[in-house]
Design a protein around this motif. Structure first.
Motif, PDB file in Angstrom:
ATOM      1  N   GLN A  89      75.079 -85.426  26.584  1.00 19.56           N
ATOM      2  CA  GLN A  89      74.391 -84.341  25.889  1.00 19.56           C
ATOM      3  C   GLN A  89      74.881 -84.216  24.449  1.00 19.56           C
ATOM      4  OE1 GLN A  89      75.388 -81.322  28.823  1.00 19.56           O
ATOM      5  NE2 GLN A  89      73.231 -81.055  29.334  1.00 19.56           N
ATOM      6  N   MET A  90      76.159 -84.465  24.238  1.00 26.43           N
ATOM      7  CA  MET A  90      76.710 -84.387  22.891  1.00 26.43           C
ATOM      8  C   MET A  90      76.082 -85.433  21.974  1.00 26.43           C
ATOM      9  SD  MET A  90      78.750 -81.829  22.690  1.00 26.43           S
ATOM     10  CE  MET A  90      79.536 -82.193  21.124  1.00 26.43           C
ATOM     11  N   VAL A  91      75.809 -86.621  22.514  1.00 23.18           N
ATOM     12  CA  VAL A  91      75.137 -87.661  21.722  1.00 23.18           C
ATOM     13  C   VAL A  91      73.778 -87.153  21.253  1.00 23.18           C
ATOM     14  CG1 VAL A  91      74.123 -89.969  21.781  1.00 23.18           C
ATOM     15  CG2 VAL A  91      76.324 -89.558  22.889  1.00 23.18           C
ATOM     16  N   GLU A  92      73.034 -86.528  22.163  1.00 21.59           N
ATOM     17  CA  GLU A  92      71.705 -86.028  21.805  1.00 21.59           C
ATOM     18  C   GLU A  92      71.790 -84.887  20.799  1.00 21.59           C
ATOM     19  OE1 GLU A  92      69.032 -87.665  22.688  1.00 21.59           O
ATOM     20  OE2 GLU A  92      70.475 -89.000  23.662  1.00 21.59           O
ATOM     21  N   ILE A  93      72.821 -84.059  20.917  1.00 22.93           N
ATOM     22  CA  ILE A  93      72.989 -82.957  19.965  1.00 22.93           C
ATOM     23  C   ILE A  93      73.237 -83.498  18.563  1.00 22.93           C
ATOM     24  CG2 ILE A  93      74.472 -81.012  19.330  1.00 22.93           C
ATOM     25  CD1 ILE A  93      74.882 -80.497  22.312  1.00 22.93           C
ATOM     26  N   VAL A  94      74.027 -84.562  18.461  1.00 22.10           N
ATOM     27  CA  VAL A  94      74.272 -85.184  17.152  1.00 22.10           C
ATOM     28  C   VAL A  94      72.957 -85.655  16.551  1.00 22.10           C
ATOM     29  CG1 VAL A  94      75.343 -87.123  15.941  1.00 22.10           C
ATOM     30  CG2 VAL A  94      76.634 -85.875  17.683  1.00 22.10           C
ATOM     31  N   LEU A 135      69.514 -92.579   0.772  1.00 22.25           N
ATOM     32  CA  LEU A 135      69.995 -91.206   0.620  1.00 22.25           C
ATOM     33  C   LEU A 135      69.945 -90.440   1.943  1.00 22.25           C
ATOM     34  CD1 LEU A 135      68.271 -90.258  -2.762  1.00 22.25           C
ATOM     35  CD2 LEU A 135      70.687 -90.781  -2.393  1.00 22.25           C
ATOM     36  N   GLN A 136      69.088 -90.891   2.853  1.00 25.12           N
ATOM     37  CA  GLN A 136      68.890 -90.181   4.117  1.00 25.12           C
ATOM     38  C   GLN A 136      69.626 -90.818   5.293  1.00 25.12           C
ATOM     39  OE1 GLN A 136      64.504 -90.522   3.951  1.00 25.12           O
ATOM     40  NE2 GLN A 136      64.454 -88.280   4.030  1.00 25.12           N
ATOM     41  N   GLU A 137      69.998 -92.071   5.148  1.00 21.12           N
ATOM     42  CA  GLU A 137      70.519 -92.819   6.281  1.00 21.12           C
ATOM     43  C   GLU A 137      72.019 -92.613   6.495  1.00 21.12           C
ATOM     44  OE1 GLU A 137      69.876 -97.261   8.132  1.00 21.12           O
ATOM     45  OE2 GLU A 137      70.099 -97.062   5.963  1.00 21.12           O
ATOM     46  N   ILE A 138      72.376 -92.422   7.736  1.00 17.77           N
ATOM     47  CA  ILE A 138      73.781 -92.415   8.156  1.00 17.77           C
ATOM     48  C   ILE A 138      73.970 -93.659   9.013  1.00 17.77           C
ATOM     49  CG2 ILE A 138      75.534 -91.243   9.549  1.00 17.77           C
ATOM     50  CD1 ILE A 138      74.313 -88.614   8.745  1.00 17.77           C
ATOM     51  N   THR A 139      74.844 -94.531   8.589  1.00 19.64           N
ATOM     52  CA  THR A 139      75.008 -95.826   9.229  1.00 19.64           C
ATOM     53  C   THR A 139      76.067 -95.812  10.338  1.00 19.64           C
ATOM     54  OG1 THR A 139      76.716 -96.570   7.687  1.00 19.64           O
ATOM     55  CG2 THR A 139      74.411 -96.915   7.032  1.00 19.64           C
ATOM     56  N   VAL A 140      76.110 -96.915  11.066  1.00 21.58           N
ATOM     57  CA  VAL A 140      77.129 -97.078  12.096  1.00 21.58           C
ATOM     58  C   VAL A 140      78.519 -97.002  11.471  1.00 21.58           C
ATOM     59  CG1 VAL A 140      78.117 -98.658  13.802  1.00 21.58           C
ATOM     60  CG2 VAL A 140      75.623 -98.464  13.561  1.00 21.58           C
ATOM     61  N   SER A 141      78.653 -97.606  10.303  1.00 17.72           N
ATOM     62  CA  SER A 141      79.929 -97.580   9.595  1.00 17.72           C
ATOM     63  C   SER A 141      80.344 -96.152   9.239  1.00 17.72           C
ATOM     64  CB  SER A 141      79.847 -98.429   8.321  1.00 17.72           C
ATOM     65  OG  SER A 141      81.048 -98.351   7.587  1.00 17.72           O
ATOM     66  N   ASP A 142      79.378 -95.354   8.807  1.00 20.97           N
ATOM     67  CA  ASP A 142      79.670 -93.956   8.469  1.00 20.97           C
ATOM     68  C   ASP A 142      80.180 -93.198   9.695  1.00 20.97           C
ATOM     69  OD1 ASP A 142      78.752 -94.390   5.873  1.00 20.97           O
ATOM     70  OD2 ASP A 142      76.695 -93.824   6.393  1.00 20.97           O
ATOM     71  N   GLN A 200      68.439 -81.902   9.768  1.00 20.96           N
ATOM     72  CA  GLN A 200      68.902 -81.897   8.383  1.00 20.96           C
ATOM     73  C   GLN A 200      68.263 -83.006   7.543  1.00 20.96           C
ATOM     74  OE1 GLN A 200      73.125 -81.099   7.650  1.00 20.96           O
ATOM     75  NE2 GLN A 200      73.407 -80.671   9.822  1.00 20.96           N
ATOM     76  N   GLY A 201      67.307 -83.704   8.133  1.00 22.45           N
ATOM     77  CA  GLY A 201      66.562 -84.705   7.378  1.00 22.45           C
ATOM     78  C   GLY A 201      67.257 -86.048   7.254  1.00 22.45           C
ATOM     79  N   PHE A 202      68.213 -86.350   8.125  1.00 26.06           N
ATOM     80  CA  PHE A 202      68.922 -87.623   8.065  1.00 26.06           C
ATOM     81  C   PHE A 202      68.363 -88.604   9.094  1.00 26.06           C
ATOM     82  CE2 PHE A 202      72.072 -84.838   6.088  1.00 26.06           C
ATOM     83  CZ  PHE A 202      72.461 -85.611   5.006  1.00 26.06           C
ATOM     84  N   ILE A 203      68.497 -89.870   8.779  1.00 25.37           N
ATOM     85  CA  ILE A 203      68.078 -90.937   9.680  1.00 25.37           C
ATOM     86  C   ILE A 203      69.326 -91.480  10.362  1.00 25.37           C
ATOM     87  CG2 ILE A 203      66.991 -93.211   9.837  1.00 25.37           C
ATOM     88  CD1 ILE A 203      65.514 -92.512   7.205  1.00 25.37           C
ATOM     89  N   LEU A 204      69.361 -91.385  11.677  1.00 25.17           N
ATOM     90  CA  LEU A 204      70.517 -91.824  12.448  1.00 25.17           C
ATOM     91  C   LEU A 204      70.055 -92.798  13.513  1.00 25.17           C
ATOM     92  CD1 LEU A 204      73.579 -91.420  12.850  1.00 25.17           C
ATOM     93  CD2 LEU A 204      73.030 -89.592  14.470  1.00 25.17           C
ATOM     94  N   SER A 205      70.471 -94.045  13.384  1.00 26.65           N
ATOM     95  CA  SER A 205      70.054 -95.092  14.306  1.00 26.65           C
ATOM     96  C   SER A 205      70.677 -94.905  15.681  1.00 26.65           C
ATOM     97  CB  SER A 205      70.438 -96.468  13.741  1.00 26.65           C
ATOM     98  OG  SER A 205      70.257 -97.474  14.720  1.00 26.65           O
ATOM     99  N   ARG A 206      69.959 -95.318  16.698  1.00 26.37           N
ATOM    100  CA  ARG A 206      70.485 -95.274  18.054  1.00 26.37           C
ATOM    101  C   ARG A 206      71.617 -96.281  18.252  1.00 26.37           C
ATOM    102  NH1 ARG A 206      69.951 -90.950  21.381  1.00 26.37           N
ATOM    103  NH2 ARG A 206      68.000 -89.896  20.883  1.00 26.37           N
ATOM    104  N   ARG A 207      71.839 -97.144  17.291  1.00 28.33           N
ATOM    105  CA  ARG A 207      72.934 -98.109  17.387  1.00 28.33           C
ATOM    106  C   ARG A 207      74.300 -97.427  17.350  1.00 28.33           C
ATOM    107  NH1 ARG A 207      73.548-101.254  13.271  1.00 28.33           N
ATOM    108  NH2 ARG A 207      72.137-100.174  11.837  1.00 28.33           N
TER     109      ARG A 207
END
Length: 234
Positions: free
Chosen positions: A123-128, A194-201, A135-142
């Protein structure tokens, strides 16, 4: 239509305390007069944490007035007390039980208790992801395996903070994302970057949070207490 109105307020225990002796009761009385539904979050802040201890005079005055209001307006008001506690919590950490047990008059007037389980790691994964989207960010399922592994650790910790830890993870990841984007020449920055949050981040954020958790928890090694400590007597 069970109540005469739907005026709602959410306050915490500290909000009910007055600025000086004699100010607390009128303050609590006014809150109840102005609202039909009163939710008191972190209600245990009104009582002392140690067994056998009593709260300060402001807290005692607030609880006494709350009891009076519930007694006088029980059919007209809905009062909710919220805070940490529950069936699966160690006695020393069950702050809501300490609060309820602090005053028999209060305990006898509470006729319903609802227990909410902590969020699971899944559930915590889904909350993230939900917070990132909001907040308008792109977060990959990776990123999911890294986040899941981290929260499988955290959900076992007695200090697990539930949903707010998802927000903390995202905020930390945003810091690393901003640092990464800052290195890109202005003319070459694309909107997605500007919108993407990467695996590295996410991984950098998790490492930073883990270190912070370790520092807060301390170490069992008595030789290190925030400064160099050498045991003289062997």
């Amino acid at each position: 239509h069970l109540l005469p109105g739907n005026r709602f307020i959410c306050v915490n225990g500290a909000d009910l305390k007055g600025l000086y002796v004699g100010h607390t009761a009128p303050k609590v009385r006014q809150i109840f007069a102005d609202n039909d539904i009163v939710m008191i979050d972190e209600a245990y802040s009104l009582t002392a944490q140690g067994p056998g201890e009593t709260g300060d005079s402001f807290s005692q005055e607030a609880i006494a007035e709350i009891i009076t209001q519930i007694e006088d307006h029980g059919s007209e008001k809905l009062v909710m007390f919220a805070g940490y506690g529950g069936m699966n919590v160690a006695p020393g950490d069950n702050l809501m039980k300490n609060f309820i047990d602090a005053n028999p008059g209060l305990k006898s007037r509470i006729n319903s208790t609802i227990y909410f389980d902590s969020y699971s790691a899944e559930q915590m994964v889904e909350i993230v992801h939900i917070q990132a989207k909001n907040q308008g960010f792109i977060l990959s399922r990776r990123v999911d395996p890294d986040i899941l592994a981290y929260f499988k650790e955290r959900t076992k910790d007695r200090n697990f903070g539930n949903g707010r830890e998802a927000r903390s993870l995202l905020e930390n990841a945003m810091v690393f994302a901003a640092g990464r984007v800052k290195k890109i020449p202005v003319g070459k920055i694309k909107k997605r970057q500007l919108q993407e949050i990467t695996v590295s981040d996410i991984r950098n954020a998790l490492e930073r949070i883990r270190k912070g958790n370790q520092m807060q928890a301390g170490r069992s090694d008595k030789r290190k207490m925030g400064f160099v400590y050498e045991e003289v007597f062997r």
